[in-house]
Design an enzyme around this catalytic site. Structure first.
Site, PDB file in Angstrom:
ATOM      1  N   THR A 134       0.825  -1.207   0.000  1.00  0.00           N
ATOM      2  CA  THR A 134       0.000   0.000   0.000  1.00  0.00           C
ATOM      3  C   THR A 134       0.862   1.261   0.000  1.00  0.00           C
ATOM      4  OG1 THR A 134      -1.524   1.261   1.395  1.00  0.00           O
ATOM      5  CG2 THR A 134      -0.082  -0.262   2.527  1.00  0.00           C
ATOM      6  N   ASP A 135       0.281   2.355  -0.489  1.00  0.00           N
ATOM      7  CA  ASP A 135       0.998   3.638  -0.433  1.00  0.00           C
ATOM      8  C   ASP A 135       1.129   4.148   1.006  1.00  0.00           C
ATOM      9  OD1 ASP A 135      -1.658   4.353   0.000  1.00  0.00           O
ATOM     10  OD2 ASP A 135      -1.755   5.851  -1.588  1.00  0.00           O
ATOM     11  N   GLU A 136       0.349   3.568   1.932  1.00  0.00           N
ATOM     12  CA  GLU A 136       0.366   4.086   3.313  1.00  0.00           C
ATOM     13  C   GLU A 136       1.705   3.851   4.007  1.00  0.00           C
ATOM     14  OE1 GLU A 136      -3.038   3.500   5.762  1.00  0.00           O
ATOM     15  OE2 GLU A 136      -4.434   3.683   4.100  1.00  0.00           O
ATOM     16  N   LYS A 163       2.117  -3.407   7.346  1.00  0.00           N
ATOM     17  CA  LYS A 163       2.375  -3.600   5.912  1.00  0.00           C
ATOM     18  C   LYS A 163       3.843  -3.261   5.597  1.00  0.00           C
ATOM     19  CE  LYS A 163      -0.100  -4.553   2.965  1.00  0.00           C
ATOM     20  NZ  LYS A 163      -0.525  -5.876   2.409  1.00  0.00           N
TER      21      LYS A 163
HETATM   22  P1  NAD Z   1      -9.939  -7.060   2.220  1.00  0.00           P
HETATM   23  O1  NAD Z   1      -9.929  -6.778   3.677  1.00  0.00           O
HETATM   24  O2  NAD Z   1     -11.153  -6.774   1.428  1.00  0.00           O
HETATM   25  O3  NAD Z   1      -9.601  -8.610   1.979  1.00  0.00           O
HETATM   26  C1  NAD Z   1      -8.598  -9.277   2.698  1.00  0.00           C
HETATM   27  C2  NAD Z   1      -8.771 -10.774   2.452  1.00  0.00           C
HETATM   28  O4  NAD Z   1      -7.726 -11.441   3.182  1.00  0.00           O
HETATM   29  C3  NAD Z   1     -10.105 -11.327   2.972  1.00  0.00           C
HETATM   30  O5  NAD Z   1     -10.665 -12.197   2.027  1.00  0.00           O
HETATM   31  C4  NAD Z   1      -9.709 -12.094   4.241  1.00  0.00           C
HETATM   32  O6  NAD Z   1     -10.565 -13.183   4.524  1.00  0.00           O
HETATM   33  C5  NAD Z   1      -8.299 -12.541   3.902  1.00  0.00           C
HETATM   34  N1  NAD Z   1      -7.496 -12.791   5.112  1.00  0.00           N
HETATM   35  C6  NAD Z   1      -7.365 -11.960   6.179  1.00  0.00           C
HETATM   36  N2  NAD Z   1      -6.597 -12.546   7.119  1.00  0.00           N
HETATM   37  C7  NAD Z   1      -6.219 -13.754   6.612  1.00  0.00           C
HETATM   38  C8  NAD Z   1      -5.411 -14.816   7.110  1.00  0.00           C
HETATM   39  N3  NAD Z   1      -4.841 -14.773   8.336  1.00  0.00           N
HETATM   40  N4  NAD Z   1      -5.218 -15.890   6.324  1.00  0.00           N
HETATM   41  C9  NAD Z   1      -5.800 -15.965   5.090  1.00  0.00           C
HETATM   42  N5  NAD Z   1      -6.593 -15.012   4.591  1.00  0.00           N
HETATM   43  C10 NAD Z   1      -6.794 -13.914   5.344  1.00  0.00           C
HETATM   44  O7  NAD Z   1      -8.665  -6.316   1.654  1.00  0.00           O
HETATM   45  P2  NAD Z   1      -8.462  -5.549   0.253  1.00  0.00           P
HETATM   46  O8  NAD Z   1      -8.925  -4.162   0.398  1.00  0.00           O
HETATM   47  O9  NAD Z   1      -8.958  -6.397  -0.835  1.00  0.00           O
HETATM   48  O10 NAD Z   1      -6.856  -5.501   0.208  1.00  0.00           O
HETATM   49  C11 NAD Z   1      -6.120  -6.599  -0.328  1.00  0.00           C
HETATM   50  C12 NAD Z   1      -4.638  -6.290  -0.235  1.00  0.00           C
HETATM   51  O11 NAD Z   1      -4.349  -5.106  -0.960  1.00  0.00           O
HETATM   52  C13 NAD Z   1      -4.144  -6.051   1.184  1.00  0.00           C
HETATM   53  O12 NAD Z   1      -2.860  -6.609   1.301  1.00  0.00           O
HETATM   54  C14 NAD Z   1      -4.071  -4.545   1.303  1.00  0.00           C
HETATM   55  O13 NAD Z   1      -3.086  -4.156   2.233  1.00  0.00           O
HETATM   56  C15 NAD Z   1      -3.700  -4.163  -0.113  1.00  0.00           C
HETATM   57  N6  NAD Z   1      -4.145  -2.827  -0.563  1.00  0.00           N
HETATM   58  C16 NAD Z   1      -5.456  -2.453  -0.433  1.00  0.00           C
HETATM   59  C17 NAD Z   1      -5.859  -1.228  -0.925  1.00  0.00           C
HETATM   60  C18 NAD Z   1      -7.297  -0.769  -0.824  1.00  0.00           C
HETATM   61  O14 NAD Z   1      -7.584   0.388  -1.143  1.00  0.00           O
HETATM   62  N7  NAD Z   1      -8.239  -1.606  -0.429  1.00  0.00           N
HETATM   63  C19 NAD Z   1      -4.923  -0.378  -1.523  1.00  0.00           C
HETATM   64  C20 NAD Z   1      -3.599  -0.788  -1.621  1.00  0.00           C
HETATM   65  C21 NAD Z   1      -3.214  -2.029  -1.140  1.00  0.00           C
HETATM   66  O1  DAU Z   2      -4.130   4.079   0.550  1.00  0.00           O
HETATM   67  C1  DAU Z   2      -4.372   2.709   0.434  1.00  0.00           C
HETATM   68  C2  DAU Z   2      -5.213   2.233   1.605  1.00  0.00           C
HETATM   69  O2  DAU Z   2      -6.535   2.720   1.360  1.00  0.00           O
HETATM   70  C3  DAU Z   2      -5.227   0.723   1.773  1.00  0.00           C
HETATM   71  O3  DAU Z   2      -3.934   0.281   2.082  1.00  0.00           O
HETATM   72  C4  DAU Z   2      -6.195   0.308   2.884  1.00  0.00           C
HETATM   73  O4  DAU Z   2      -6.279  -1.103   2.958  1.00  0.00           O
HETATM   74  C5  DAU Z   2      -7.570   0.871   2.537  1.00  0.00           C
HETATM   75  O5  DAU Z   2      -8.471   0.576   3.587  1.00  0.00           O
HETATM   76  C6  DAU Z   2      -7.500   2.386   2.337  1.00  0.00           C
HETATM   77  O6  DAU Z   2      -7.198   3.064   3.589  1.00  0.00           O
HETATM   78  P1  DAU Z   2      -7.922   4.426   4.014  1.00  0.00           P
HETATM   79  O7  DAU Z   2      -7.826   4.568   5.468  1.00  0.00           O
HETATM   80  O8  DAU Z   2      -7.450   5.563   3.178  1.00  0.00           O
HETATM   81  O9  DAU Z   2      -9.452   4.069   3.522  1.00  0.00           O
HETATM   82  P2  DAU Z   2     -10.863   4.352   4.220  1.00  0.00           P
HETATM   83  O10 DAU Z   2     -11.915   4.062   3.211  1.00  0.00           O
HETATM   84  O11 DAU Z   2     -10.973   3.721   5.559  1.00  0.00           O
HETATM   85  O12 DAU Z   2     -10.831   5.946   4.447  1.00  0.00           O
HETATM   86  C7  DAU Z   2     -10.673   6.830   3.358  1.00  0.00           C
HETATM   87  C8  DAU Z   2     -10.661   8.244   3.920  1.00  0.00           C
HETATM   88  O13 DAU Z   2     -11.981   8.546   4.421  1.00  0.00           O
HETATM   89  C9  DAU Z   2      -9.731   8.423   5.105  1.00  0.00           C
HETATM   90  O14 DAU Z   2      -9.161   9.724   5.053  1.00  0.00           O
HETATM   91  C10 DAU Z   2     -10.649   8.307   6.326  1.00  0.00           C
HETATM   92  C11 DAU Z   2     -11.966   8.857   5.811  1.00  0.00           C
HETATM   93  N1  DAU Z   2     -13.194   8.259   6.406  1.00  0.00           N
HETATM   94  C12 DAU Z   2     -13.310   6.892   6.442  1.00  0.00           C
HETATM   95  C13 DAU Z   2     -14.426   6.291   6.966  1.00  0.00           C
HETATM   96  C14 DAU Z   2     -14.531   4.792   7.031  1.00  0.00           C
HETATM   97  C15 DAU Z   2     -14.227   9.069   6.838  1.00  0.00           C
HETATM   98  O15 DAU Z   2     -14.134  10.321   6.777  1.00  0.00           O
HETATM   99  N2  DAU Z   2     -15.348   8.474   7.353  1.00  0.00           N
HETATM  100  C16 DAU Z   2     -15.490   7.115   7.456  1.00  0.00           C
HETATM  101  O16 DAU Z   2     -16.530   6.647   7.983  1.00  0.00           O
END
Ligand code: NAD
Ligand code: DAU
Length: 359
Positions: A134-136, A163
């Protein structure tokens, strides 16, 4: 059909993982695709019903923290490639309970790295461990600029620190054991099948059910958004053409303040639900900020664009409209989630969250 490759995709029942699994199962019928997922609250096999009977698709319910189970899985299939997405992914949950993040994101990743190092000979030219990050991990851009692949790590939440640790372990295995790897660091994804704890699906669901829209702080925080299918296409390109040992930043060039994104969603929802323009805006409520809330993320994705020819195919507004359409057309999917443990989660996270600023 002769199997050309046997790939492990972890976390394939989650949001991004399910799009990656679908893409690989459909596009590469001569690959055996094994989806290993623990099925936590975020994992949902209902995301994959359209491909679950494909002959090249296999599912195993595995907790990657369970070393023995991971080793058994590798012995069963003999993978030549791993695409590792399984993780605890929600920042807010990492603030209330970091332990699971340490277990899954760090220990789980090391278990996979160890099994892969030991299972396949280093001489197999196809061998590749692809870690999805992730970019975080880069921290918060408080004074302008962009995250490049050279930006120093500065994780600031338990999620991003876990991460970052996993990224370090992947690079350490590459350096110490010559394990071929690639890492990509992507910005915020959005699109179908995202669990409604994240900003966009939570806002859509709350507008639909006429509940308040909780915006943290003043809504000034900025994220860079990418449609999930475009992340899946980047993962495909990096897996096949990325340089081993390299990192690729992936982003959509779609920086938005949270409050602007929420306003756009309100307009789209009013239009789609046939409500008077402006009615959803009235639901916006500024609530207590997230602890340690990163101000801004912005990705410089010029490396993957120039070196691998990737670019997003969906514009931000188009992606938002497609996402809203999907959630409105898949009420049963959403209902199944929000009628279960989700309501307890919602009460815990938002029940005592007081107002931050007046509208
Ligand atoms: P998500 O939470 O929707 O899905 C995570 C999946 O991992 C689920 O299916 C869960 O059951 C599985 N999982 C969790 N713990 C586990 C374990 N111990 N063993 C096996 N499986 C397990 O997550 P997502 O948003 O799809 O993110 C997927 C990946 O991409 C993550 O590594 C996250 O850090 C990365 N990522 C997410 C975002 C985003 O915006 N969502 C952005 C950049 C990177
Ligand atoms: O940047 C990549 C990341 O993006 C991934 O690595 C993470 O897995 C993914 O969850 C996401 O993280 P964020 O924290 O940025 O996503 P989230 O949707 O939780 O929040 C987006 C923005 O909105 C953040 O600034 C917090 C704000 N927010 C979030 C929620 C859930 C609100 O203002 N209200 C809310 O209820």
């Amino acid at each position: 059909m002769i199997t050309k490759r046997t790939l492990l995709i972890t976390g394939g029942a989650g949001f991004i993982g399910s799009h990656v699994v679908r893409r690989f199962v459909k596009k590469y019928p001569d690959y055996k695709i094994v989806n290993a997922d623990k099925l936590t609250y975020a994992g949902n096999l209902g995301n994959l019903t359209d491909i679950e009977h494909e002959p090249n698709y296999y599912f195993r319910r595995i907790d990657i923290v369970d070393k023995q189970a991971v080793n058994t899985l590798f012995s069963e299939f003999g993978f030549d490639g791993v695409i590792h997405l399984a993780a605890e992914s929600h920042v807010d949950r990492s603030i209330t309970s970091p332990d699971e993040f340490i277990q899954t994101n760090i220990i789980g990743t090391v278990n996979l790295l160890t099994a892969f190092r030991d299972a396949i000979p280093g001489s197999d030219a196809r061998k590749l461990f692809y870690h999805i990050s992730t970019d975080e991990v880069y921290g918060s851009l408080e004074h302008g600029g962009y995250f490049t692949e050279q930006t120093a790590y500065d994780p600031r939440s338990p999620y991003s620190a876990s991460k970052a640790s996993s990224d370090h372990m992947v690079r350490a295995f590459g350096n110490t054991y010559n394990l071929p790897f690639v890492i990509s660091n992507c910005s915020n994804n959005f699109g179908p099948n995202q669990f409604p704890e994240k900003l966009i699906p939570l806002t859509i669901n709350n507008i639909k059910t006429s509940k308040v829209i909780p915006v943290y702080g003043k809504g000034e925080n900025i994220r860079d958004w990418l449609y999930v299918e475009d992340h899946a296409s980047a993962i495909d390109i990096i897996f096949h053409n990325g340089q081993p040992g390299h990192t690729y930043n992936v982003g959509g060039d779609n920086e938005r303040k949270n409050i602007d994104l929420v306003h756009l969603l309100c307009c789209i929802m009013d239009e789609k639900l046939g409500r008077a323009l402006g009615s959803s805006e009235k639901l916006i409520t500024f609530v207590t900020d997230r602890a340690g809330h990163d101000l801004r993320y912005a990705i410089d994705s010029s490396k993957i664009r120039k070196e691998l020819g990737w670019k997003p195919s969906v514009s931000f507004e188009q992606g938002m409209r497609m996402t809203v359409d999907w959630y409105l057309a898949n009420e049963k999917w959403l209902e199944a989630i929000v009628s279960g443990a989700y309501s307890k989660y919602y009460e815990k996270m938002y029940g005592n969250r007081g107002p931050s600023v007046k509208k």
